[in-house]
Design a protein around this motif. Sequence first.
Motif, PDB file in Angstrom:
ATOM      1  N   GLU A  62       0.142   3.791  -2.677  1.00 23.79           N
ATOM      2  CA  GLU A  62      -1.191   4.381  -2.544  1.00 23.79           C
ATOM      3  C   GLU A  62      -1.086   5.895  -2.355  1.00 23.79           C
ATOM      4  N   THR A  63       0.016   6.317  -1.754  1.00 20.69           N
ATOM      5  CA  THR A  63       0.207   7.745  -1.497  1.00 20.69           C
ATOM      6  C   THR A  63       0.087   8.564  -2.776  1.00 20.69           C
ATOM      7  N   SER A  91       0.643  12.761   3.679  1.00 23.78           N
ATOM      8  CA  SER A  91      -0.008  11.463   3.521  1.00 23.78           C
ATOM      9  C   SER A  91      -1.272  11.360   4.381  1.00 23.78           C
ATOM     10  N   GLN A 113      -6.350   1.916   5.144  1.00 25.93           N
ATOM     11  CA  GLN A 113      -5.672   3.212   5.116  1.00 25.93           C
ATOM     12  C   GLN A 113      -5.282   3.663   6.518  1.00 25.93           C
ATOM     13  N   VAL A 119       0.813  -1.218   0.000  1.00 28.85           N
ATOM     14  CA  VAL A 119       0.000   0.000   0.000  1.00 28.85           C
ATOM     15  C   VAL A 119       0.848   1.270   0.000  1.00 28.85           C
ATOM     16  N   ILE A 120       2.158   1.132  -0.020  1.00 31.08           N
ATOM     17  CA  ILE A 120       2.986   2.341  -0.011  1.00 31.08           C
ATOM     18  C   ILE A 120       2.712   3.248  -1.232  1.00 31.08           C
ATOM     19  N   ILE A 138      -3.442   9.196  -3.571  1.00 28.32           N
ATOM     20  CA  ILE A 138      -4.035  10.063  -2.541  1.00 28.32           C
ATOM     21  C   ILE A 138      -3.668  11.514  -2.829  1.00 28.32           C
ATOM     22  N   PHE A 139      -2.397  11.724  -3.212  1.00 25.47           N
ATOM     23  CA  PHE A 139      -2.005  13.098  -3.553  1.00 25.47           C
ATOM     24  C   PHE A 139      -2.833  13.596  -4.740  1.00 25.47           C
ATOM     25  N   VAL A 160       3.155   2.769   8.467  1.00 29.87           N
ATOM     26  CA  VAL A 160       4.186   3.456   7.687  1.00 29.87           C
ATOM     27  C   VAL A 160       4.550   4.801   8.304  1.00 29.87           C
ATOM     28  N   LEU A 218      -5.782  12.704  -5.521  1.00 34.35           N
ATOM     29  CA  LEU A 218      -7.137  12.956  -5.012  1.00 34.35           C
ATOM     30  C   LEU A 218      -7.183  14.290  -4.269  1.00 34.35           C
ATOM     31  N   ARG A 245      -2.435   1.585   7.670  1.00 39.40           N
ATOM     32  CA  ARG A 245      -1.201   1.961   6.977  1.00 39.40           C
ATOM     33  C   ARG A 245      -0.595   3.215   7.587  1.00 39.40           C
ATOM     34  N   ARG A 247      -5.014  11.511   3.327  1.00 42.09           N
ATOM     35  CA  ARG A 247      -5.868  10.391   2.908  1.00 42.09           C
ATOM     36  C   ARG A 247      -7.071  10.240   3.836  1.00 42.09           C
TER      37      ARG A 247
END
Lengths: 89, 656
Positions: free
Chosen positions: A74-75, B556, B623, A71-72, A78-79, B630, A81, B626, B559
Amino acid sequence: MADAATAVATTEMTVEMIKASQIGMKALGASIAVGSTGIATGLAEMAIGSAAVGATAENKDVFGLVLLLTVIPETIVIFGLVVALLLLF
Amino acid sequence: MFTPEGMTRVLIAATKSQMEPVIREMYRQHLFHIEEFVEKDKKEYEGYRIGTPLPQANETSRELLRLRGINNAFMIRDEEEETGERRKHAQLTELIERELPPLEQEVEDLLSRRSRLDSQIKEYEQKIDGLKPFNSVPFDLELLRDYQTFSVFCGYISRDLSLDIPHEIFTTESKKERFIVLVVSNQHRSIAEHALQNAQFQAVPLPEETGPATNRIGYYEGQVLSVKGEFEEINRRLEEIKKQHKAFFLACNELLTSDVEMAEAPLRFATTGESFIVEGWVPTKELDTFRQGIHYATGGKVYVYELDQSEVEDVAPTEYHNVSFAKPTELLMDTYSRPRYSELDPTLLVSIIFPIFFGIILGDVGYGIILLVLSLGLRKFITGDEGKRLLNVLRNASISSIIFGILFSECFGFALPWSSILFSRHLNIGGHAGGHGPDVTSLMMMAIWIGILQITLGRMLGMANHARQDHGSHRIKAVMANLGWIMVLWGILFMLWAAFPMPLMPDFTELPGVVMGLNLSSILGIVLILLGVIFIVRDSALEIVELPTILSHTLSYARLVGVGLSSVAIAMVVNFIAIGLIIEPQLESLTAFGVIVIIMGALVFVIGHLLNTILGMLGGGLQSLRLQYVEFFTKFYKGGGKKYTPFGMKKRFLED
């Protein structure tokens, strides 16, 4: 901007039309932001995901770790979005 | 609360005659985590060898193997069974000697008979399959074989067969295929073969049977029926035995398993000809109980010695030490990695923060209630320990989701009768939500603030961890480096506050300039960043490449809003399609057809929200998890602790 100005001059757009077209442009920008970052995330997660499934099949203990690695990227989306939301509202 | 259970390293030394009582007592107490002895060139263990199992080990494990075979055949799994009445140890030992062998014999006989019958059924069924193509052949099967001057071909063809040689043919057609029996004299055999090949002939072996095929099939079917009857009879008998003796089998399994584990324990000890030594860990608060137990069991003939933490090289195993509220979250921690013994255990923090993040993402009363009902309802079907914990985590998360739903004023994407207490997330989809649309900027700022605070907290925990774990000059450097990261983060913030006015953030743009047009806030920011970078570089220069993560990790957290808004958007779109586009137009002038359309609309509504619930649960869960793993854990948490597995077992079917 120059194009927009000439377009206004040649077609004599009303103020309402310009506003509407600006909203449309914003929506297009937002969709490009989400769409392209979505593709990028997909590409990045593709390789990680398949490797992660392989690793999990070998050793179940690494599930948490590989889920994390998967899921890294995924950022990125997201940015995208976030940019889209800031554009729209 | 923030540290794992305290452990003390214990060494037990005694003569071999005390081995069995010591093992029994350790097993009974279920406290001692054995450090396995490995034969290596350690000075203090020179001359020691790995021990040999107790004499009864062989026989007991053979018995256990046999019992497990039977339990497998019965599909009895002890972890799935309810604990019923507990049996007495001594009584059961006697029963194992007297009753178990004949019972096992009976079950084994039944099982072997059943597998014989099973293979018999298969054999008959195979024969029936072989005979089926000949079902409509009206003559006896023995008439088709053992000719010296004729060749017989049986099989399927898929094209028309044209033969200009003398022959006799029987054809039978079903819907899909054509079956033939062809007889030609041997001299025309090759011509016939060629023609058959053209007709795409697939040969079928001729069954070694006599009489018409129909009769034979009937005969075999009768056989299968009778064997199946017998088979069912055996199954019934086995089921009876299972019902009657299940509790007994489970108790036997537990007793024999514990006997085998005890008998094999010396394999983890260090022994000489006459004595043995075992090292391990005991929770510090249970140390006295343990010591007294061993003393009592052996009449004081055993030497129990507490080792100093600094004397031992191995790290202590980790056992969580949390309040019961945080217990389910240990599952999430184990998924990442169990904390090391010397490390701070962030389980409690995660158990508070995770549901809050989940609620911010999926803040909707409707979805929250669905998930709450789900987490309570599934409790009946999910029996395992891990599953129960997961359901508890989901329960907490869904309660938080309901609370945030009330704050955001959302229920299945509809607005509740009050306006949002926190920032609005209502989008203008289909003109449903009035007002000014979502307050995205404020929401984003809220998320960023959450990020800043959590990252700062993470770095502070990092300072504490390094202060606990490291030694010497590295300790100070590492602590300072973590402080440096906090300083750079806040330095950037001060500079931003000095340059831009932002909602929900302090505005320092109006401060008077001090030097070169920089005001106090920017100067403070620059100083913090410079000092911070120096602290970081002093610990490790390579860390400098990680500096951009300050920005990316903080952003981040956006999100929390982004994923949340997308879930709101899906909910509102579903509402608009189902109600605005499908149901409402029909309601204006209701017809019979309109009713069907309305039902369709309701279906769209239900399926749409169902999908969104699943998406919201996955998105919200993953999410926010995470963000812990992370963005939060990387600041302070290493993990990789050993699990504390005390020697012994929790008795479920036996009395202690």
